[in-house]
Design a protein around this motif. Structure first.
Motif, short mmCIF file in Angstrom:
data_model
loop_
_atom_site.label_atom_id
_atom_site.label_comp_id
_atom_site.label_asym_id
_atom_site.label_seq_id
_atom_site.Cartn_x
_atom_site.Cartn_y
_atom_site.Cartn_z
N VAL A 5 0.86 -1.20 0.06
CA VAL A 5 -0.10 0.13 0.04
C VAL A 5 0.89 1.41 -0.09
CG1 VAL A 5 -1.67 1.32 1.22
CG2 VAL A 5 -1.71 -1.27 1.15
N ILE A 6 0.69 2.21 -0.95
CA ILE A 6 1.47 3.30 -1.26
C ILE A 6 0.63 4.62 -0.64
CG2 ILE A 6 2.82 4.53 -2.81
CD1 ILE A 6 3.47 2.11 -4.32
N GLU A 7 1.24 5.23 0.31
CA GLU A 7 0.49 6.34 0.84
C GLU A 7 -0.80 6.20 1.03
OE1 GLU A 7 1.65 9.35 1.94
OE2 GLU A 7 3.76 8.97 1.22
N GLY A 8 -1.27 4.94 1.78
CA GLY A 8 -2.35 4.61 2.13
C GLY A 8 -3.28 4.15 1.00
N GLU A 9 -2.83 4.03 -0.22
CA GLU A 9 -3.59 3.40 -1.08
C GLU A 9 -3.09 2.12 -1.86
OE1 GLU A 9 -5.37 6.27 -3.86
OE2 GLU A 9 -5.53 7.92 -2.41
N VAL A 10 -4.12 1.32 -2.43
CA VAL A 10 -3.68 0.38 -3.14
C VAL A 10 -3.52 0.67 -4.82
CG1 VAL A 10 -4.10 -2.10 -4.19
CG2 VAL A 10 -4.62 -1.42 -1.86
N ARG A 11 -2.40 0.78 -5.49
CA ARG A 11 -2.21 1.55 -6.65
C ARG A 11 -2.31 0.41 -7.75
NH1 ARG A 11 -1.88 7.17 -5.19
NH2 ARG A 11 -1.33 7.13 -3.04
N SER A 12 -2.59 0.96 -8.96
CA SER A 12 -2.59 0.02 -10.22
C SER A 12 -1.20 -0.14 -10.62
CB SER A 12 -3.32 0.56 -11.42
OG SER A 12 -3.24 -0.12 -12.62
N PRO A 13 -0.75 -1.23 -11.15
CA PRO A 13 0.74 -1.59 -11.57
C PRO A 13 1.19 -0.85 -12.45
CG PRO A 13 -0.26 -3.71 -11.19
CD PRO A 13 -1.57 -2.42 -11.13
N ASP A 14 0.44 -0.25 -13.46
CA ASP A 14 0.92 0.56 -14.41
C ASP A 14 0.91 2.17 -14.11
OD1 ASP A 14 1.11 -1.58 -15.95
OD2 ASP A 14 -1.07 -1.49 -16.76
#
Length: 462
Positions: free
Chosen positions: A233-242
Motif C-alpha cells: 500500500v503506497i501512501e495509504g492506497e492500493v495502486r494500479s501496477p501501471d
C-alpha cells in the motif's frame, strides 16, 4: 536499438582519476535498469588482490591484512584480471545496494581500447560470466540477476570511452550502448517502509539434526515467500501496477505545501505499508500434532529505504521494495551464520540463546539522494562502516554522514526476562498467552476476595 545509459558527470571525473600510463583498473558499474535504459549511481573500483593465492578469499578479510601479508598486485594486462576476485567483489557490493539496484556490469581503465581487441573482450566476457554465476547462486541476495551486462572502457591515453552490452548466457556478441555523462542529476523517488517481525518457527523433533545455518536458510525461504505474497500500500492506497509513481510523488508534494511546507528528509519519502495475507483455515482438513524439540523466534523491526528512477511505475516500485526487504534480511542472516565460530547446541545451564544479527546503517552517496547500506554487528560503530565503504566502494565519507540509528540494537535483558517467564510457564504446562491471562485472572480474583472481606468487616462494625 541499443541500450542508453545515464550517468552523472562526477562519475566521469572519478573514472579519469583512475587512469595510469601502464596499468589497468577494473571495477563495477552499479545502478538500476529499466527496460532499455540504465541509470548509474556509482562506479566502484575493485581493490587489487594481494597475491594469487588469496583470490578465493573474501575481500574484506584479505584487504584488512594487507600490511601483514603481501603487497598489492597491480594489473599489468587484461589477461591478468582475476575473475573470481571481481565476482566476489560483486557479491559484497550487492549487499550494500538498495532493492531494485544491482551490479550492471564492469568498467576497465587502461592504456588501450580494450573492447577493440578480441582476446581482451573474451577475458571480460569471462569476468562477467563468473560474476553472473556467483550472484545467481543466491536469489534472496541478488534477486533476478539479469544476464545482460555492460562493459565500459576508458582509454587512459586518449581519454575516450566506449560502452557495449553483452549477454553472458548466449553467443556473447557485443551490442552498442550509448553511455551519456550528464551534468543534471538523475531524480529518484525515495520509498520507506518499516517491517515488524515476530514469528515463531518450530523445529520438529522427528527430523534429522540440522545446523543453525540450515535452519536460518529455511526461515529465510519462508519469510521470502511471505514478503512476495504481501500486498503493498503506497501512501495509504492500493495502486494500479501501471500507474506512474511520479503522480504519487506530485500529490505528496501538494499535500506537504498545504501543511506548513515541511522540509525534513522523511517528508520527501513515499511511505509504504505491507499487508501480509492471513492463512486460510481449512476446517475439513485433519489436525496433526508434530512434536518439536526446539523453536526459533524472529523478532525485530527492519527498516527499508528504496530508490527508483523518476519514470518508474508502481509495479517497479513494488518489486524494488520487496527485493530490498528480502535482500536486507538475507544479507544480515548470511553475515551472522558466517560469523559463528561453532554451532550452539545448548547446555543444561542455558538452552535459550539470543542471536543478534547485524543491524542496518545507511550512508548517502556523494552529491546524491541515494543511500547505500552497511551492516554492523553488536559493539561495532560507524568506523567499521567507513572502512567497508573505502574498501568496497572506493568512497571516503565523514562519520557524521553515517545514519546509524535507523535500527535499534536489541536489549538482551528484556529478551531473557521474557524467556524466563515463557520457560516457567512451559514447565507448568501453560503457554505464554495463557500465562498472561492466568496472571490477570489471579489478580482479579485476589481483588475480589479483598472486597468481600472488607464488606464483612464493615457489616460487623456498623
Amino acid at each position: 536499438m541499443g541500450r542508453t545509459v545515464y550517468a552523472e558527470e562526477r562519475l566521469h571525473n572519478y573514472l579519469t582519476s583512475l587512469a595510469k600510463p601502464d596499468e589497468y583498473t577494473i571495477g563495477l558499474i552499479l545502478g538500476q535498469s529499466a527496460g532499455q535504459k540504465d541509470y548509474i549511481v556509482h562506479l566502484a573500483k575493485t581493490p587489487p588482490p594481494l597475491s594469487k593465492n588469496v583470490v578465493e578469499e573474501s575481500l574484506l578479510s584479505s584487504t584488512t591484512n594487507s600490511e601483514q601479508n603481501s603487497t598489492e598486485n597491480h594489473i599489468k594486462s587484461v589477461k591478468d584480471i582475476p575473475e573470481s576476485w571481481v565476482a566476489d567483489h560483486a557479491k559484497h557490493v550487492t549487499r550494500m545496494l538498495p532493492g531494485g539496484m544491482r551490479v550492471l556490469g564492469t568498467f576497465i581503465v587502461g592504456p588501450e581500447d580494450t573492447i577493440n581487441d578480441n582476446s581482451n573482450v573474451q577475458k571480460l566476457r569471462s569476468v562477467l560470466t563468473a560474476m553472473h554465476k556467483n550472484l545467481s547462486q543466491n536469489k534472496y541476495l541478488c534477486g533476478d540477476n539479469n544476464e545482460e551486462h555492460l562493459i565500459l572502457n576508458l582509454n587512459s591515453i586518449t581519454q575516450k570511452y566506449t560502452c557495449k552490452s553483452v549477454e553472458t548466457n548466449k553467443t556473447g556478441m557485443l551490442k552498442p550502448a550509448d553511455w551519456k555523462f550528464q551534468s543534471k542529476a538523475t531524480k529518484w523517488h525515495q520509498l520507506e517502509a518499516f517491517i515488524d517481525f515476530d514469528r515463531l518457527f518450530l523445529i520438529a523433533a522427528n527430523k534429522d539434526p540440522e545446523t543453525l545455518k540450515k535452519q536460518l536458510q529455511d526461515i529465510l525461504k519462508t519469510i521470502s515467500d511471505i514478503i512476495d505474497s504481501s500486498l503493498i500500500v503506497i501512501e495509504g492506497e492500493v495502486r494500479s501496477p501501471d500507474d506512474a509513481l511520479e503522480v504519487v510523488s506530485r500529490n505528496k508534494k501538494d499535500e506537504k505545501s498545504c501543511k506548513n511546507n515541511e522540509k525534513n528528509n522523511n517528508s520527501k519519502a513515499i511511505q509504504i505499508n505491507l499487508y501480509i495475507p492471513c492463512q486460510e483455515e481449512n476446517t475439513n482438513s485433519d489436525v496433526t500434532i508434530t512434536p518439536c524439540s526446539a523453536s526459533i523466534r524472529l523478532v525485530g523491526q527492519l527498516v527499508s529505504r528504496t530508490f527508483v528512477h523518476q519514470k518508474a511505475n508502481i509495479e517497479e516500485a513494488n518489486i524494488a521494495i520487496k527485493q530490498d526487504i528480502i535482500r536486507s534480511l538475507a544479507s544480515r542472516l548470511e553475515m551472522h551464520w558466517d560469523s559463528l565460530i561453532e554451532e550452539e547446541n545448548g547446555s543444561p545451564e542455558e538452552n535459550i540463546t539470543l542471536h543478534e544479527p547485524p543491524r542496518r546503517v545507511l550512508i548517502a552517496l556523494p552529491e546524491s539522494r541515494v543511500t547505500l547500506s552497511d551492516y554492523l554487528f553488536p559493539g561495532e560503530g560507524p568506523q567499521e562502516a567507513l572502512l567497508s565503504l573505502q574498501e568496497l566502494l572506493d568512497l571516503e565519507v565523514q562519520e557524521t554522514n553515517v545514519q546509524k540509528d535507523i535500527e535499534l540494537q536489541a536489549d538482551p535483558t528484556e529478551f531473557y526476562s521474557q524467556s524466563e517467564i515463557d520457560v516457567k510457564a512451559a514447565d507448568l504446562g501453560i503457554d505464554s498467552s495463557e500465562n498472561h491471562q492466568m496472571r490477570v485472572y489471579i489478580t482479579g480474583f485476589s481483588i475480589a476476595i479483598l472486597i468481600v472481606i472488607f464488606a464483612i468487616v464493615m457489616h460487623k462494625l456498623y
